[in-house]
Scaffold this active site. Structure first.
Site, PDB file in Angstrom:
ATOM      1  N   LYS A 223      33.101  -9.493  43.089  1.00 21.19           N
ATOM      2  CA  LYS A 223      33.291  -9.085  41.693  1.00 21.19           C
ATOM      3  C   LYS A 223      33.252 -10.350  40.838  1.00 21.19           C
ATOM      4  O   LYS A 223      33.754 -11.406  41.255  1.00 21.19           O
ATOM      5  CB  LYS A 223      34.648  -8.381  41.565  1.00 21.19           C
ATOM      6  CG  LYS A 223      34.916  -7.805  40.179  1.00 21.19           C
ATOM      7  CD  LYS A 223      36.263  -7.096  40.143  1.00 21.19           C
ATOM      8  CE  LYS A 223      36.494  -6.410  38.794  1.00 21.19           C
ATOM      9  NZ  LYS A 223      37.809  -5.730  38.735  1.00 21.19           N
TER      10      LYS A 223
ATOM     11  N   SER B  61      37.614  -0.893  37.209  1.00 21.10           N
ATOM     12  CA  SER B  61      36.680  -1.836  36.622  1.00 21.10           C
ATOM     13  C   SER B  61      35.709  -2.458  37.633  1.00 21.10           C
ATOM     14  O   SER B  61      34.678  -2.996  37.239  1.00 21.10           O
ATOM     15  CB  SER B  61      37.460  -2.953  35.941  1.00 21.10           C
ATOM     16  OG  SER B  61      38.194  -3.695  36.895  1.00 21.10           O
TER      17      SER B  61
ATOM     18  N   SER C 177      41.556  -0.382  39.955  1.00 20.57           N
ATOM     19  CA  SER C 177      40.149  -0.833  39.821  1.00 20.57           C
ATOM     20  C   SER C 177      39.384  -1.006  41.128  1.00 20.57           C
ATOM     21  O   SER C 177      38.176  -1.261  41.104  1.00 20.57           O
ATOM     22  CB  SER C 177      40.095  -2.129  39.030  1.00 20.57           C
ATOM     23  OG  SER C 177      40.395  -1.872  37.693  1.00 20.57           O
TER      24      SER C 177
END
Lengths: 492, 97
Positions: free
Chosen positions: A77, A154, A178
């Protein structure tokens, strides 16, 4: 051979036996990345670095010195700082930011032989539940047909990169769900460790008492490989646990090799009665109920639990997370790093211009609200009140954990919704209904695929355990995964 | 509680963001603040606030020399540096009469 047919476990077997090389697996991964470009899972691809990593892995296998994840294609990420590789947090503020240091998580995975394919797209600074709030464009759920479905957020890019068979493992961060929420929407496994078990050092901060780095994989066993790689004390993170990390892998590998019959005799699984009256789609409600029946048939005993303050978790979470984010994002001053507009005459003007241009709407919303709940006159009524509610919730869960091994709950109230960029903030926040309580109490949780809805969309269920019972949780999750067989492991 | 113009101005100043009333209205701040206000009905009498779930105390680190980033590394992501490349550079903040 397609990389989507592989798992970390099966790929390692092929690599160890010499049936495939790391370079061959890398090539499969890069083919898939090219093929699935329209999903927008990556902000940056690191093809040159991946090539070097794969050559190094092939040498290690040749020298019979493979490390734990030697040759496994991975994505990080874009919250994890990677030395000399652009790290944006999905924001215009960090559009050109190139860290000069490596986060502990990405460094550990590098040291264990992973092959870095790239940095994944995400909601800006981890703020969002649909991966709509990225400066680099929204991400598409691979289950989308006529309509574009939300990949969750997210960590949407990381989830999609695994689900669509571009990489075998991906890192994520879970501040309020997330990792678990996008894992649920994409039909894969998402693991949020106990807070403090994995170092946050070098991970761009959102809400420090809640931020939790974790792992996406296709199977529970794959996420156990990931957790084994990243868990452990780090003196650079003041909230990193000094407890020795447990062995998350040996038992699971043994069960995988033996392929014996699996039952849940002796396990007590909790179900929270208050969830019954909460907003929950019929398809998720039905999946929870049929899964419960399957697990009961396998010998599990179900215990009814009560968490009366569960309904307060969402507003308490948003009060605390927003307050912490407003403090953390104060560091972006338009001077030292990040977006900088130097047209203002004074230091304050420059800072205001840089911040207003660099942050997207959702981030600005959260900073303003976070500033408000911390401001004089509001602090006690909002921030302190929410922090007290957090303790009430924590205490209720601790009582519940005394009665069971783990709690089974929905990961999300629904399956992946159709992407709607006019969604109201409150509606978007409500998607985190069942994930945020777990961040408030610091527990480990894992979302596992429980099968598809009638419309063919994945439904995830999460298991939650007491802090630092991560090994026990993974073992139970592995067993449940093999009983309910909800995965579609060959990629979407 | 409503986000009045005075409040908008105050929060804008505190958070160093340019927040006009029109932008503030679009952010739907009122409805979110009203929603988090629902917490007041939760009974927290006699409860201490919880700021972290970390069940361990922060320990002092060993007093030993560690490597720190070089100036070059620190300035790598900015052009706001003085001519000698020794300090960050910002407009003068001391007012002169």
């Amino acid at each position: 051979m397609k990389i989507s047919k592989l798992t970390v476990y099966s790929a390692l077997k092929l690599l160890k036996s010499g049936e495939m090389t790391a370079t061959e697996i890398l090539n499969l991964s890069l083919e898939a990345v090219e093929e699935k470009k329209e999903l927008n899972a990556f902000i940056t691809t690191t093809i040159e670095r991946a090539g070097k990593d794969a050559i190094c892995s092939d040498t290690m296998y040749k020298d019979k010195k493979p490390r734990l994840l030697e040759g496994i294609p991975i994505a990080h990420k874009d919250m994890f700082c990677t030395k000399n590789i652009k790290t944006t947090a999905g924001s215009k503020m960090l559009e050109n930011f190139v860290p000069q240091y490596e986060s502990t998580v990405s460094n550990k995975l590098k040291e264990l032989g992973t092959v870095l394919i790239g940095k994944t797209n995400q909601d800006e600074f981890g703020m969002g539940s649909n991966s709509l709030h990225s400066f680099f464009g929204s991400i598409k759920n691979p289950y989308s047909c006529k309509e574009t479905l939300s990949p969750g957020g997210s960590s949407g890019g990381s989830a999609v990169s695994v689900a669509s068979g571009q990489v075998l493992l991906a890192t994520g961060t879970d501040t309020g769900g997330s990792i678990r929420q996008p894992a649920s929407y994409n039909g894969i496994v998402g693991y949020k460790p106990t807070y403090g078990l994995v170092s946050r050092w070098g991970c761009i901060a959102y809400a420090s008492s809640l931020d939790c780095p974790g792992i996406f994989g296709k199977t529970v066993l794959d996420t156990a490989y990931g957790l084994t790689s990243i868990a452990g004390h780090d003196e650079k993170d003041g909230t990193s646990s000094t407890e020795e990390a447990e062995d998350y892998l040996t038992t699971l590998i043994k069960m995988e090799e033996e392929q014996g019959s699996i039952d849940l005799k002796g396990y007590k699984i909790g179900i929270i009665k208050e969830i019954e009256s909460m907003t929950l789609s019929d398809e998720v409600r039905e999946k929870l109920s049929t899964t419960k029946l399957k697990l009961e048939k396998s010998g599990a005993e179900f215990i009814e639990l009560s968490i009366p303050s569960l309904k307060f978790a969402l507003p308490a979470y948003y009060t605390i997370a927003l307050a912490e984010s407003s403090a953390n994002l104060a560091r972006y001053d338009g001077i030292r790093y990040g977006h900088s507009d130097t047209s203002g005459k004074t230091f304050i003007d420059r800072m205001k211009l840089s911040r207003t241009q660099g942050f997207g709407e959702e981030v600005q919303r959260r900073i303003i609200l976070g500033t408000t709940v911390l401001a004089s006159g509001f602090y006690d009524a909002y921030f302190i009140k929410a922090s007290k509610v957090r303790r009430v919730l924590y205490n209720e869960f601790q009582v519940a954990f005394k009665k069971c091994d783990s709690i089974l709950m929905p990961t999300t109230p629904n399956t992946a919704p159709v992407i709607d960029d006019t969604i109201s903030p409150l509606k978007e926040y409500s998607l985190d209904l069942f994930t945020v309580p777990i961040n408030l109490i610091g527990s480990p949780a894992i979302s596992i695929p429980a099968g598809l809805s009638d419309r063919g969309l994945p439904i995830g269920l999460q298991l939650v355990s007491k802090q630092f019972e991560d090994a026990k949780l993974l073992k139970l999750a592995y067993k449940i995964e093999h009983i309910i067989k909800g995965q579609k492991n060959d990629g979407v | 509680m409503a986000f009045t113009k005075a409040m908008t101005d105050k929060m804008s100043r505190l958070s160093q963001l340019e927040l006009t009333e029109a932008v503030a209205s679009n952010l739907k701040l009122d409805s979110i603040l009203e929603w988090v206000g629902e917490l007041k009905v939760c009974d927290t009498e006699g409860i201490d606030p919880m700021f972290s779930t970390a069940p361990f105390n922060m320990k002092m680190r060993e007093d030993k020399k560690i490597s720190t980033p070089t100036r070059e590394e620190i300035f790598f992501n900015t052009s706001n540096v003085d001519g000698d490349k020794k300090f960050f550079s910002i407009p003068k903040v001391i007012e002169t009469k």
